[in-house]
Design an enzyme around this catalytic site. Structure first.
Site, PDB file in Angstrom:
ATOM      1  N   ASN A   1       5.999   0.533  -1.355  1.00  0.00           N
ATOM      2  CA  ASN A   1       5.851   1.451  -0.235  1.00  0.00           C
ATOM      3  C   ASN A   1       6.082   2.877  -0.737  1.00  0.00           C
ATOM      4  O   ASN A   1       7.207   3.347  -0.836  1.00  0.00           O
ATOM      5  CB  ASN A   1       6.851   1.101   0.867  1.00  0.00           C
ATOM      6  CG  ASN A   1       6.559   1.859   2.144  1.00  0.00           C
ATOM      7  OD1 ASN A   1       6.028   2.971   2.103  1.00  0.00           O
ATOM      8  ND2 ASN A   1       6.922   1.278   3.268  1.00  0.00           N
ATOM      9  N   ASP A   2       4.973   3.548  -1.028  1.00  0.00           N
ATOM     10  CA  ASP A   2       5.034   4.902  -1.568  1.00  0.00           C
ATOM     11  C   ASP A   2       5.808   5.856  -0.676  1.00  0.00           C
ATOM     12  O   ASP A   2       6.177   6.954  -1.095  1.00  0.00           O
ATOM     13  CB  ASP A   2       3.612   5.464  -1.696  1.00  0.00           C
ATOM     14  CG  ASP A   2       3.014   5.217  -3.069  1.00  0.00           C
ATOM     15  OD1 ASP A   2       3.779   5.146  -4.034  1.00  0.00           O
ATOM     16  OD2 ASP A   2       1.787   5.107  -3.148  1.00  0.00           O
ATOM     17  N   CYS A   3       5.973   5.484   0.556  1.00  0.00           N
ATOM     18  CA  CYS A   3       6.547   6.411   1.531  1.00  0.00           C
ATOM     19  C   CYS A   3       8.025   6.158   1.816  1.00  0.00           C
ATOM     20  O   CYS A   3       8.625   6.849   2.630  1.00  0.00           O
ATOM     21  CB  CYS A   3       5.743   6.355   2.820  1.00  0.00           C
ATOM     22  SG  CYS A   3       4.036   6.802   2.518  1.00  0.00           S
TER      23      CYS A   3
ATOM     24  N   GLN B   1       6.803  12.026  -3.084  1.00  0.00           N
ATOM     25  CA  GLN B   1       7.054  11.046  -4.137  1.00  0.00           C
ATOM     26  C   GLN B   1       7.707  11.667  -5.371  1.00  0.00           C
ATOM     27  O   GLN B   1       8.498  11.031  -6.034  1.00  0.00           O
ATOM     28  CB  GLN B   1       5.751  10.372  -4.568  1.00  0.00           C
ATOM     29  CG  GLN B   1       5.345   9.215  -3.681  1.00  0.00           C
ATOM     30  CD  GLN B   1       4.553   9.673  -2.486  1.00  0.00           C
ATOM     31  OE1 GLN B   1       3.823  10.651  -2.552  1.00  0.00           O
ATOM     32  NE2 GLN B   1       4.706   8.962  -1.379  1.00  0.00           N
TER      33      GLN B   1
END
Ligand code: GLC
Ligand code: GLC
Length: 814
Positions: A486-488, A503
């Protein structure tokens, strides 16, 4: 409501009205030359890299956003009426509009006032060019005097620079026109050794290459002055905006049909043979001309099209299924496999939602994409694995992204996404199970693309594994780094300034925040790596990997279980994320899916508990949302996830990429009904009837469907380039239908709905065709196998020893 229908026999989706809620697109090309084409012929083309080698221009955030494309204008020379058979850009009233998106081609056409015109767009295999095969018929009782104009706008190669650097760009455009062929050669005079060409098979009445002469300085593509006038100006572009436009005049008798070929190509010359004569500034066309000539002959074009059809029939023929569910069949047999080719080729670079100037190929994304692609063209999967591994860092970490043209890691984004390295293990395992090609493990591969740093691929996998062991947090769980899948979820970022990257802005040391998701992924990777070791002469190492996996599994049980579901993470303060203790974001989908997929909780009931919680708290009729309750405000210590309004993207959207993890988990726990039910909720074909709600293409997956907290619940967004493609393909074929490549053979272990009487499948695997019949005798998923009439123990069909090319497999479920 629908905007078209599936033509299953021809493997086409037929769009019957041009005003789809969003551009419904297709991809042209599947090797090196690529294009995006919408149902109204919008879109652009590029060679290998959408940013660095853009051939035609795209204007970002345009209205409508597919404006600018591969346009043809038809003009009635008696009345002056002109229109586009793709509806855009003139948007004239049409009779009989259709767009057929097929496997690597699109046919867009319409009828107006007795003139029927249609264009088949495709990229031939093994060529760097696209063909517009234009056909026009006169259905009137009287002769028709017509003009046909083609139009494309060239991009000055680097798409980012092209869209921004006007003070330079308006002065550098250059073209040549020779024998009616338009050559676009901007920057060829200096460091470039490549150019584009645009040719036409018919005798020309004229041409244009300067945009503002063709359009008129105050007009857009909908009313080009040259078309209105019925006459090209034979303009030669010097600077400004080079375009390519041909003008053909014809008189069609009643009932007569004529075909014109327009061909747009990309060509490279050797650096020392750029010019002809050598001391001139004129493009050397010696090696381009034979290609141009070949594709201006209709018979060659038809043959190239047939070759493309045959190619796709071959690829799709590797796995075909016949189940009681039409939506399953058409996604597995056609569209989902097709989408996996697009995600393999594009990663997340070029669609209408990925601009082509942003991300290149993602380390995590491209490894996962292999799951749905490797069976189709294993040689290309092999090459991709080696390219990805070469961007791995000596630490075992990896560049998060790399540029497809240079194959070099992207320094702006860097590494430290702590899930990344494990996806290499997952990707390599999928490749080995499909192909049995163990030689790949011995391939010498660089670290960080540094010559001299080569080590066997197997060592890369070991470093991936150790990367996590060297980065454990206070609970013994993996440290999350910049983000995991989950990049977020940015637990070390604490970003408080607009415009900062969520990020890569890092304000915390990163020694506290841990990811339960990576814990699950690590357990899976440990099992995969042990399997690889056992089968590749490293059997002595397997127990070590398994022991580390088991230790992590224990840690997940102890510190990653919240009572009714798996926790998501610990934040930088050591507080829980995704726990009943949290006010918002109490339960997340990712650890439920992935921990179970890794086998955690299958034997002690935790898995079932977690899945019940998913059903209770996260499942909606449109799919499973990412977490609940949605974050209602921005949390500094959680990052981008809480930046989205509730229900969108990673903040409680239905992030379709991770739904299949739960689908697989349901299948693993023997709940075929639950698995197929979730599968159907996000299956685009099954959602075709609600196209007015779903809005994206009904033939491919989208990254996201708005969650229940969103005002537009059920609306899909960001179609095409998403891990959803590979994961759903993998979930339905390998886990629900249960046709699963294994190291020793093809495993047949279905977990299908109880009401299904069975299904049939044909799977080509390591050179053998398996004709599979699954028959339900009892309600369960236990399997009794017979191979060519002989009962066999277990559920794995080993390749026939006698070299037979075909076997009949019957699996009876009891
Ligand atoms: C996007 C990214 C992918 C990531 C996902 C969840 O799809 O491409 O890498 O895992 O979002 O944030
Ligand atoms: C954004 C998107 C996410 C994607 C990421 C890639 O954070 O929300 O889906 O993975 O960008 O950098």
């Amino acid at each position: 409501m629908q905007y078209g229908y599936f033509d299953d026999k021809n493997r086409e989706y037929v769009i019957t009205r041009p005003d789809t809620p969003l551009p419904w697109i297709n991809y042209l090309g599947c090797q090196a030359y690529f294009g995006i084409i919408s149902n109204t012929a919008g879109g652009y083309s590029f060679y290998r890299d959408a940013r660095l080698r853009r051939i035609t221009r795209y204007r970002y955030n345009n209205v409508p956003f597919d404006l600018g494309g591969r346009y043809i204008y038809v003009r009635d020379n008696e009345t002056g009426d002109y229109w586009s058979p793709s509806w855009q850009p003139t948007r004239s009233d049409l009779e009989q509009y259709t767009c057929r998106h097929g496997m690597g081609y699109s046919i867009i056409g319409a009828k107006r006032r007795g003139i029927l015109a249609s264009t088949r767009y495709f990229v031939p295999l093994d060529e760097n060019l696209e063909i517009w095969q234009f056909t026009v018929s006169n259905e009137r009782q009287t002769p028709a005097a017509l003009s046909v104009f083609s139009a494309i706008e060239f991009c000055l190669w680097d798409a980012q620079d092209d869209a921004t650097n006007f003070q330079r760009n308006f002065s550098i455009g250059e073209v040549e026109i020779e024998d009616g062929v338009i050559y676009h050669k901007t920057e060829y005079r200096e460091r470039r050794d490549h150019f584009a060409w645009f040719a036409c098979s018919a005798e020309l009445a004229g041409f244009d290459t300067q945009r503002d002469v063709f359009l008129g300085s105050t007009r857009g593509w909908d009313r080009p002055a040259a078309v209105e006038r019925g006459e090209s100006a034979n303009s030669v572009a010097h600077g400004w905006a080079p375009i390519g436009s041909h003008h053909v005049r014809m008189v069609l008798q009643p009932g007569e049909t004529r075909q014109i070929l327009f061909v747009l190509g990309y060509h490279e010359n050797p650096k020392d043979a750029k010019f002809d004569p050598p001391d001139s500034q004129i493009v050397n066309k010696k090696t381009a001309k034979p290609v141009i000539t070949r594709y201006l002959i209709p018979a060659n074009v038809d043959a190239a099209f047939q070759k493309l059809r045959t190619y796709w029939n071959g690829l799709l023929g590797i796995c075909q299924v016949m189940t009681p569910d039409i939506h399953t069949d058409r996604m597995v047999n056609v569209w989902n496999a097709y989408q996996c080719m697009a995600t393999f080729n594009m990663s997340r670079s070029a669609s209408f939602y990925e601009s082509g100037i942003g991300r290149g190929l993602g380390f995590r994304d491209s490894n996962q994409d292999l799951l749905g692609f490797v069976h189709m063209v294993p040689e290309r999967a092999r090459e991709r694995i080696l390219d990805l591994a070469a961007t791995q860092l000596p630490s075992g970490g990896a560049y998060h992204q790399y540029q497809p043209l240079t194959k070099k890691g992207n320094n702006d984004v860097g590494g430290n996404f702590n899930d990344d390295p494990h996806w290499l293990i997952v990707g390599v395992a999928a490749y080995l199970k499909e192909t049995g090609d163990w030689s790949i493990l011995d391939e010498p591969v660089q670290y960080d693309n540094q010559p001299g740093s080569e080590q066997p691929l197997y060592e890369h996998l070991q470093r991936s594994f150790r990367y996590t062991l060297e980065r454990l947090g206070p609970h013994g769980l993996p440290l999350i780094g910049r983000a995991d899948w989950n990049d977020c979820l940015n637990l070390n970022c604490f970003s408080d300034t607009p415009g900062q990257s969520f990020q890569t802005t890092t304000n915390k040391e990163g020694k506290v925040a841990e990811s339960v998701f990576i814990g699950g992924l690590f357990v899976l990777a440990a099992k995969e790596l042990a399997g690889i070791a056992r089968h590749s002469g490293h059997a002595d190492e397997a127990p070590g990997y398994l022991a580390e996996g088991a230790r992590m599994e224990e840690t997940v049980r102890r510190h990653g279980w919240d009572g009714e579901w798996f926790l998501r993470a610990y934040d930088d303060f050591g507080n829980k994320v995704g726990s009943k203790e949290c006010a918002e974001g109490k339960i997340f989908i990712e650890p439920q899916g992935f921990c179970i997929l890794a086998g955690i909780g299958l034997d002690d009931g935790l898995a079932r508990r977690a899945l019940e919680s998913v059903r209770k708290y996260l499942a909606t009729p449109h799919g499973i949302v990412l977490q609940q309750p949605a974050y209602s405000r921005y949390y500094l210590h959680l990052g981008e996830i809480s930046s989205y309004p509730p229900g969108y993207k990673e903040n409680a959207g239905i992030f379709c990429h991770n739904n299949p993890w739960v689908i697989i988990a349901e299948a693993m726990t023997g709940n075929g009904d639950g698995a197929h039910d979730y599968y159907s909720r996000i299956n685009p074909s099954a959602r075709e009837g609600i196209s007015d709600v779903h809005r994206c293409e009904p033939y491919v997956y989208a990254q996201m469907i708005a969650g229940r907290d969103a005002p537009t619940h059920g609306e899909a967004k960001n179609s095409w380039l998403t891990g959803t493609a590979a994961w759903n393909y993998y979930a339905i074929v390998q886990w629900i239908l249960g046709i699963r490549p294994a190291y020793d053979g093809l495993q047949i272990a279905p977990s299908i709905p109880e009401r299904w009487a069975g299904f049939r499948a044909v799977r080509r695997f390591r050179g053998v065709t398996y004709n599979i019949t699954v028959r339900r005798e009892g309600p369960g998923n236990g399997v009794k196998l017979t191979v060519d009439g002989q009962p066999v123990a277990g559920d794995v069909v080993v390749p026939p020893a006698d070299g037979r090319g075909e076997v009949a497999v019957e699996a009876v479920l009891h």
